[in-house]
Design a protein around this motif. Structure first.
Motif, PDB file in Angstrom:
ATOM      1  N   LYS A   7       0.831  -1.206   0.000  1.00 55.37           N
ATOM      2  CA  LYS A   7       0.000   0.000   0.000  1.00 55.37           C
ATOM      3  C   LYS A   7       0.870   1.263   0.000  1.00 55.37           C
ATOM      4  O   LYS A   7       1.938   1.314   0.604  1.00 55.37           O
ATOM      5  CB  LYS A   7      -0.899   0.033   1.241  1.00 55.37           C
ATOM      6  CG  LYS A   7      -1.799  -1.189   1.405  1.00 55.37           C
ATOM      7  CD  LYS A   7      -2.923  -1.212   0.410  1.00 55.37           C
ATOM      8  CE  LYS A   7      -3.921  -2.321   0.736  1.00 55.37           C
ATOM      9  NZ  LYS A   7      -5.004  -2.412  -0.257  1.00 55.37           N
ATOM     10  N   GLN A   8       0.363   2.279  -0.676  1.00 59.82           N
ATOM     11  CA  GLN A   8       0.985   3.596  -0.681  1.00 59.82           C
ATOM     12  C   GLN A   8       0.160   4.502   0.232  1.00 59.82           C
ATOM     13  O   GLN A   8      -1.006   4.793  -0.068  1.00 59.82           O
ATOM     14  CB  GLN A   8       1.022   4.180  -2.105  1.00 59.82           C
ATOM     15  CG  GLN A   8       1.743   3.304  -3.120  1.00 59.82           C
ATOM     16  CD  GLN A   8       3.247   3.320  -2.921  1.00 59.82           C
ATOM     17  OE1 GLN A   8       3.841   4.342  -2.572  1.00 59.82           O
ATOM     18  NE2 GLN A   8       3.880   2.170  -3.143  1.00 59.82           N
ATOM     19  N   ALA A  31       3.456  -0.719   4.586  1.00 58.94           N
ATOM     20  CA  ALA A  31       3.134   0.368   3.664  1.00 58.94           C
ATOM     21  C   ALA A  31       4.377   1.175   3.296  1.00 58.94           C
ATOM     22  O   ALA A  31       5.306   1.315   4.098  1.00 58.94           O
ATOM     23  CB  ALA A  31       2.092   1.296   4.280  1.00 58.94           C
ATOM     24  N   THR A  32       4.387   1.706   2.081  1.00 61.42           N
ATOM     25  CA  THR A  32       5.330   2.761   1.727  1.00 61.42           C
ATOM     26  C   THR A  32       4.704   4.070   2.178  1.00 61.42           C
ATOM     27  O   THR A  32       3.583   4.407   1.763  1.00 61.42           O
ATOM     28  CB  THR A  32       5.585   2.797   0.211  1.00 61.42           C
ATOM     29  OG1 THR A  32       6.228   1.580  -0.179  1.00 61.42           O
ATOM     30  CG2 THR A  32       6.475   3.978  -0.168  1.00 61.42           C
ATOM     31  N   VAL A  33       5.386   4.786   3.051  1.00 60.49           N
ATOM     32  CA  VAL A  33       4.813   5.974   3.689  1.00 60.49           C
ATOM     33  C   VAL A  33       5.310   7.244   3.010  1.00 60.49           C
ATOM     34  O   VAL A  33       6.512   7.428   2.811  1.00 60.49           O
ATOM     35  CB  VAL A  33       5.158   5.995   5.190  1.00 60.49           C
ATOM     36  CG1 VAL A  33       4.741   7.314   5.822  1.00 60.49           C
ATOM     37  CG2 VAL A  33       4.476   4.832   5.897  1.00 60.49           C
ATOM     38  N   ASP A  81      -3.128   4.770  -2.020  1.00 57.38           N
ATOM     39  CA  ASP A  81      -4.114   3.798  -1.528  1.00 57.38           C
ATOM     40  C   ASP A  81      -4.764   4.269  -0.237  1.00 57.38           C
ATOM     41  O   ASP A  81      -5.925   3.949   0.028  1.00 57.38           O
ATOM     42  CB  ASP A  81      -3.434   2.448  -1.283  1.00 57.38           C
ATOM     43  CG  ASP A  81      -2.845   1.860  -2.547  1.00 57.38           C
ATOM     44  OD1 ASP A  81      -3.598   1.563  -3.483  1.00 57.38           O
ATOM     45  OD2 ASP A  81      -1.598   1.723  -2.601  1.00 57.38           O
ATOM     46  N   ILE A  82      -4.002   5.004   0.576  1.00 55.24           N
ATOM     47  CA  ILE A  82      -4.474   5.464   1.878  1.00 55.24           C
ATOM     48  C   ILE A  82      -4.092   6.922   2.052  1.00 55.24           C
ATOM     49  O   ILE A  82      -2.941   7.308   1.815  1.00 55.24           O
ATOM     50  CB  ILE A  82      -3.848   4.646   3.022  1.00 55.24           C
ATOM     51  CG1 ILE A  82      -4.222   3.164   2.914  1.00 55.24           C
ATOM     52  CG2 ILE A  82      -4.259   5.202   4.387  1.00 55.24           C
ATOM     53  CD1 ILE A  82      -3.398   2.265   3.822  1.00 55.24           C
ATOM     54  N   GLY A 130     -10.646   2.283  -5.937  1.00 59.01           N
ATOM     55  CA  GLY A 130     -10.884   2.382  -4.502  1.00 59.01           C
ATOM     56  C   GLY A 130      -9.713   2.929  -3.729  1.00 59.01           C
ATOM     57  O   GLY A 130      -8.625   3.156  -4.270  1.00 59.01           O
ATOM     58  N   GLY A 131      -9.941   3.143  -2.460  1.00 63.77           N
ATOM     59  CA  GLY A 131      -8.925   3.663  -1.556  1.00 63.77           C
ATOM     60  C   GLY A 131      -9.550   3.927  -0.203  1.00 63.77           C
ATOM     61  O   GLY A 131     -10.751   3.706   0.004  1.00 63.77           O
TER      62      GLY A 131
END
Length: 254
Positions: A7-8, A31-33, A81-82, A130-131
């Motif tokens: 997730k990004q 996640a990649t933050v 994604d987030i 989506g996200g």
């Protein structure tokens, strides 16, 4: 459970406090933050903590109250994604002694900041199917807090914004929720108390701590744990909800 592998995740105001705790936990979960802070220097400590723990983090300098730098940051990030809208500022004052400039400053960061990030992230989320959006609201959106007029107005807007985005993007697969913390012990709180109550720091800190029925302030890591759940696939059935994380403040203080 609660894996964010692949997730990004974009987190605003992640240089310290709640935002830093969320960024660190999301990175630990895979996640990649992507950290958006007012200056690159402000986000470097968090990025280094993540990298030292084996995670991946990137920092982008942007004043979230301004549209153009936010758009530029999201263009550099790419897929999202987030999105965690955490950046925020506070102000002490009632309607009579809150200057227009102070009101505009709080509104600019707390409300327009979230709006600018949503405007930048939602089109891509919709296009990719989506996200997840998580907004940091406050107990100030639900109860009356003394001398927090501008701040309460801004957090009430965040609460309403959460419902609006959740409703509008149901069919697009975008979930949107919010967390409403009570007082959480962060460097921001220490600085806030020192600035507004000089010479009374210990007394005010104790008073603020005991205003939660549970008898203490929250910890950033406790907010991060709830944020992780709401942004994970395990919470796929949850949207349009606000979660008080308040040590009993809303229900047990009255």
């Amino acid at each position: 459970m609660f894996s964010l592998l692949g997730k990004q995740a974009v987190i605003t105001g992640a240089g310290s406090g709640i935002g830093q705790a969320i960024a660190a936990l999301f990175a630990r979960q895979g996640a990649t933050v992507h950290i958006i802070e007012l200056t690159a220097e402000a986000g470097q400590e968090t990025a280094e903590l993540i990298r030292q723990a084996g995670g991946t983090a990137h920092v982008y300098a942007a004043d979230v109250s301004q549209s153009e730098p936010v758009q530029a940051a999201f263009q550099a990030i790419g897929r999202v994604d987030i999105l965690v809208n955490n950046a925020g500022i506070a102000h002490v004052g009632n309607v009579e002694n809150t200057a227009e400039a102070d009101f505009d400053r709080v509104y600019g960061v707390n409300v327009k900041g979230a709006y600018h990030c949503l405007r930048a992230a939602v089109p891509g989320m919709r296009a990719q199917g989506g996200g997840v959006v998580l907004n940091l609201a406050s107990i100030a959106a639900h109860v009356g807090l003394t001398d927090r007029f501008a701040y309460s107005v801004s957090k009430g807007a965040i609460f309403a914004m959460t419902l609006s985005v959740a409703r509008d993007y149901l069919a697009a697969g975008i979930r949107c929720n919010s967390i409403s913390p009570a007082r959480v012990h962060t460097p921001f709180v220490d600085g806030f108390v020192a600035k507004n109550y000089p010479g009374q720091e210990e007394e005010i800190f104790d008073k603020l701590s005991k205003s939660q029925p549970i008898g203490r302030m929250g910890r950033p890591e406790e907010v991060a744990a709830l944020a992780l759940y709401l942004c994970s696939d395990e919470a796929a059935f949850i949207t349009g909800c606000d979660y008080p994380l308040d040590g009993g403040f809303i229900k047990l203080n009255t």
